[in-house]
Design a protein around this motif. Sequence first.
Motif, PDB file in Angstrom:
ATOM      1  N   THR A  32       0.895  -0.912   0.040  1.00  0.00           N
ATOM      2  CA  THR A  32       0.006  -0.025   0.071  1.00  0.00           C
ATOM      3  C   THR A  32       0.936   1.299   0.003  1.00  0.00           C
ATOM      4  OG1 THR A  32      -1.717  -1.157   1.202  1.00  0.00           O
ATOM      5  CG2 THR A  32      -1.744   1.199   1.368  1.00  0.00           C
ATOM      6  N   MET A  33       1.918   1.273   0.922  1.00  0.00           N
ATOM      7  CA  MET A  33       2.851   2.481   0.901  1.00  0.00           C
ATOM      8  C   MET A  33       3.545   2.720  -0.450  1.00  0.00           C
ATOM      9  SD  MET A  33       4.070   2.980   4.782  1.00  0.00           S
ATOM     10  CE  MET A  33       4.445   4.280   4.540  1.00  0.00           C
ATOM     11  N   VAL A  34       4.208   1.684  -0.810  1.00  0.00           N
ATOM     12  CA  VAL A  34       4.669   1.779  -2.152  1.00  0.00           C
ATOM     13  C   VAL A  34       3.784   2.363  -3.360  1.00  0.00           C
ATOM     14  CG1 VAL A  34       5.945   0.715  -4.330  1.00  0.00           C
ATOM     15  CG2 VAL A  34       6.384   0.262  -1.611  1.00  0.00           C
ATOM     16  N   GLY A  35       2.565   1.843  -3.238  1.00  0.00           N
ATOM     17  CA  GLY A  35       1.531   2.274  -4.285  1.00  0.00           C
ATOM     18  C   GLY A  35       1.243   3.746  -4.178  1.00  0.00           C
ATOM     19  N   ASN A  36       1.053   4.288  -2.594  1.00  0.00           N
ATOM     20  CA  ASN A  36       0.761   5.345  -2.424  1.00  0.00           C
ATOM     21  C   ASN A  36       2.056   6.299  -2.873  1.00  0.00           C
ATOM     22  OD1 ASN A  36      -1.716   4.991  -1.240  1.00  0.00           O
ATOM     23  ND2 ASN A  36      -0.900   4.959   0.720  1.00  0.00           N
ATOM     24  N   GLU A  37       3.282   6.023  -2.635  1.00  0.00           N
ATOM     25  CA  GLU A  37       4.569   6.520  -2.963  1.00  0.00           C
ATOM     26  C   GLU A  37       4.470   6.873  -4.324  1.00  0.00           C
ATOM     27  OE1 GLU A  37       8.180   8.540  -2.074  1.00  0.00           O
ATOM     28  OE2 GLU A  37       6.483   7.796  -0.826  1.00  0.00           O
ATOM     29  N   TYR A  38       4.085   5.982  -5.160  1.00  0.00           N
ATOM     30  CA  TYR A  38       4.007   6.086  -6.840  1.00  0.00           C
ATOM     31  C   TYR A  38       3.212   7.197  -7.208  1.00  0.00           C
ATOM     32  CZ  TYR A  38       7.493   2.489  -7.293  1.00  0.00           C
ATOM     33  OH  TYR A  38       9.025   1.830  -7.273  1.00  0.00           O
ATOM     34  N   ARG A  39       1.900   6.842  -6.615  1.00  0.00           N
ATOM     35  CA  ARG A  39       0.720   7.747  -6.887  1.00  0.00           C
ATOM     36  C   ARG A  39       1.165   9.380  -6.680  1.00  0.00           C
ATOM     37  NH1 ARG A  39      -2.140   3.452  -5.367  1.00  0.00           N
ATOM     38  NH2 ARG A  39      -2.410   4.043  -3.274  1.00  0.00           N
ATOM     39  N   GLN A  40       1.781   9.411  -5.608  1.00  0.00           N
ATOM     40  CA  GLN A  40       2.177  10.859  -5.199  1.00  0.00           C
ATOM     41  C   GLN A  40       3.225  11.387  -6.182  1.00  0.00           C
ATOM     42  OE1 GLN A  40       3.099  11.007  -1.113  1.00  0.00           O
ATOM     43  NE2 GLN A  40       1.266  10.368  -0.245  1.00  0.00           N
ATOM     44  N   ARG A  41       4.234  10.455  -6.461  1.00  0.00           N
ATOM     45  CA  ARG A  41       5.062  10.950  -7.512  1.00  0.00           C
ATOM     46  C   ARG A  41       4.291  11.331  -8.717  1.00  0.00           C
ATOM     47  NH1 ARG A  41       8.136   7.230  -6.920  1.00  0.00           N
ATOM     48  NH2 ARG A  41       9.266   8.010  -4.955  1.00  0.00           N
ATOM     49  N   ASP A  42       3.581  10.470  -9.221  1.00  0.00           N
ATOM     50  CA  ASP A  42       2.778  10.869 -10.418  1.00  0.00           C
ATOM     51  C   ASP A  42       1.984  11.961 -10.420  1.00  0.00           C
ATOM     52  OD1 ASP A  42       3.658   8.376 -11.635  1.00  0.00           O
ATOM     53  OD2 ASP A  42       1.757   7.479 -11.312  1.00  0.00           O
ATOM     54  N   ARG A  43       1.462  12.275  -9.238  1.00  0.00           N
ATOM     55  CA  ARG A  43       0.799  13.654  -9.185  1.00  0.00           C
ATOM     56  C   ARG A  43       1.676  14.886  -9.206  1.00  0.00           C
ATOM     57  NH1 ARG A  43      -2.540  10.716  -5.676  1.00  0.00           N
ATOM     58  NH2 ARG A  43      -1.424  11.270  -3.890  1.00  0.00           N
ATOM     59  N   ARG A  44       2.918  14.659  -8.835  1.00  0.00           N
ATOM     60  CA  ARG A  44       3.822  15.566  -8.644  1.00  0.00           C
ATOM     61  C   ARG A  44       4.480  16.135  -9.957  1.00  0.00           C
ATOM     62  NH1 ARG A  44       9.649  15.251  -5.491  1.00  0.00           N
ATOM     63  NH2 ARG A  44      10.439  17.625  -5.954  1.00  0.00           N
ATOM     64  N   VAL A  45       4.779  15.035 -10.505  1.00  0.00           N
ATOM     65  CA  VAL A  45       5.346  15.284 -11.829  1.00  0.00           C
ATOM     66  C   VAL A  45       4.332  15.761 -12.942  1.00  0.00           C
ATOM     67  CG1 VAL A  45       4.907  12.893 -13.175  1.00  0.00           C
ATOM     68  CG2 VAL A  45       6.899  14.111 -13.655  1.00  0.00           C
ATOM     69  N   ASP A  46       3.100  15.332 -12.677  1.00  0.00           N
ATOM     70  CA  ASP A  46       2.078  16.090 -13.623  1.00  0.00           C
ATOM     71  C   ASP A  46       1.883  17.562 -13.212  1.00  0.00           C
ATOM     72  OD1 ASP A  46       1.287  13.798 -14.696  1.00  0.00           O
ATOM     73  OD2 ASP A  46      -0.365  13.301 -13.870  1.00  0.00           O
ATOM     74  N   ALA A  47       1.879  17.827 -11.721  1.00  0.00           N
ATOM     75  CA  ALA A  47       1.946  19.484 -11.448  1.00  0.00           C
ATOM     76  C   ALA A  47       2.969  20.130 -12.094  1.00  0.00           C
ATOM     77  CB  ALA A  47       1.860  19.324 -10.009  1.00  0.00           C
ATOM     78  N   VAL A  48       4.180  19.442 -11.921  1.00  0.00           N
ATOM     79  CA  VAL A  48       5.531  20.222 -12.410  1.00  0.00           C
ATOM     80  C   VAL A  48       5.298  20.376 -14.244  1.00  0.00           C
ATOM     81  CG1 VAL A  48       7.872  19.907 -12.824  1.00  0.00           C
ATOM     82  CG2 VAL A  48       6.855  19.427 -10.650  1.00  0.00           C
ATOM     83  N   ALA A  49       4.754  19.209 -14.766  1.00  0.00           N
ATOM     84  CA  ALA A  49       4.764  19.329 -16.322  1.00  0.00           C
ATOM     85  C   ALA A  49       3.750  20.492 -16.776  1.00  0.00           C
ATOM     86  CB  ALA A  49       4.359  17.939 -16.566  1.00  0.00           C
ATOM     87  N   GLU A  50       2.529  20.650 -15.707  1.00  0.00           N
ATOM     88  CA  GLU A  50       1.525  21.580 -15.919  1.00  0.00           C
ATOM     89  C   GLU A  50       2.210  22.948 -16.033  1.00  0.00           C
ATOM     90  OE1 GLU A  50      -2.010  22.731 -17.261  1.00  0.00           O
ATOM     91  OE2 GLU A  50      -1.442  20.834 -16.913  1.00  0.00           O
ATOM     92  N   ALA A  51       2.942  23.013 -14.785  1.00  0.00           N
ATOM     93  CA  ALA A  51       3.613  24.212 -14.299  1.00  0.00           C
ATOM     94  C   ALA A  51       4.583  24.977 -15.424  1.00  0.00           C
ATOM     95  CB  ALA A  51       4.268  24.395 -12.941  1.00  0.00           C
ATOM     96  N   LEU A  52       5.401  23.959 -16.016  1.00  0.00           N
ATOM     97  CA  LEU A  52       6.532  24.494 -16.833  1.00  0.00           C
ATOM     98  C   LEU A  52       5.781  24.559 -18.339  1.00  0.00           C
ATOM     99  CD1 LEU A  52       9.377  21.942 -15.707  1.00  0.00           C
ATOM    100  CD2 LEU A  52       9.140  24.510 -15.329  1.00  0.00           C
ATOM    101  N   GLY A  53       4.749  23.788 -18.599  1.00  0.00           N
ATOM    102  CA  GLY A  53       4.269  24.098 -19.811  1.00  0.00           C
ATOM    103  C   GLY A  53       3.868  25.501 -20.070  1.00  0.00           C
TER     104      GLY A  53
END
Length: 435
Positions: A32-53
């Motif tokens: 569960t924790m590994v899955g949560n870590e990956y989901r948080q990283r995916d949301r973070r990279v999405d946020a950074v990509a949206e901001a840089l765009g």
Amino acid sequence: MRSLSFRARVTWAAALAAALVVLVVAALTAITMVGNEYRQRDRRVDAVAEALGGNNNLTARGRGYVSTLRLDGTVLRSTPVTLPPAAEGLSTQVVDGVSYRVRTRELNRPEGALLSVGIPEPPTRDVIGRLVPRLVLSGVLAVILAALLGWLFAGRAVRPLRELITQTRTLTAEGQHTPPQVSGAAEAEELAEAITDMWSRMNSAQESTRIALDSARGFAASAAHELRTPLTAMRADLDIVRTHPLSKPELDEIVGDLIRTQRRVESTLTALGQLAAGDLMRPEDRVRFDVIELFDRVAQECSRTHPEVRITVRGDRAVLMTGWPDGIRLAADNLLRNAIAHGGATEIELSAVAIETPDRRPSLALRVDDNGVGLPVEERERVLRRFERGSAARVAGSGLGLALVSQQAALHNGDVVLSDSRLGGLCVTLTVDAS
């Protein structure tokens, strides 16, 4: 080597179960924790990509991410770490041995350009590694707690069994203590009931053995006492025949004495054997039978050996009772023989009627009336005892006939009463429990 106690087995089982639960929970927690870590990283990279765009400074550094802008496969801008080409969406890319979680999206300026933004991924073991100390500590504490609780509750659970063991050890072969009675656990109660049932059967068997031994001792003592006189007389007669010349009349007289004595010995042994058999009758051998039908058979057999005696049975309906038919038949046979041999009866009547006792139990009165010489009132109680004979007895006997009748009455929860008969002789009334 003794096996583990029930308490120890429960404790081990609780500890092992807790360890298994901890392992399962730890595995599920790690997943569960590994899955949560990956989901948080995916949301973070999405946020950074949206901001840089929407930001012209695509090559900003020092914020924990890398980016690369391409147009038609040509890199327009990039951080020092250039991400490889990738289709739109999320993907995992490895650059110089470092794994990145990459988000690739299309930009409007310049039109058709693809922006890839990546965030380094720490190894999964790093994520799980942070959990290991906590999981190990929690697991050890859970196993210890489960073992302690198992030991505690198992002790309470086996307490009835301990009580049962202690009480069972107090039982003696003489049956001086009552069987154990415990409560608190269904299994202990069932075991106590089984021990009680076994103890009852053992006591019953022991009592039967005691009765059999007492009967055998009584038979031997009575036989020794009652047969001593006739056997002595027989030996004296035989000594006379062996040592003295006798005339035929004298020899005939001695032979007659020997025959009468032999018959007395035989009847005494037979009666003693019947008394001993009565002592050994078992409750489980009781059956339901018709008394009138039994009286008919007894009367027919007696009529064949004594055709001069008129024997009748009153009653044309079945009279049922529960008991030992052989015992009732033995009592009836003895009463008929006594009436004929000792009372000189020529007319005998057998009857069985239902009566009501003071305790309202279903009972029967079995009567034998005769027209013989009867019995004096003062002797009627005495002749019911063993080796007692009435003064009006016409022939020698063992003195056990009425004792056998009295025994059967007692075995059938009844009694025997001697009274005057309406036929002019003696009336013997045998009252028995018919249920």
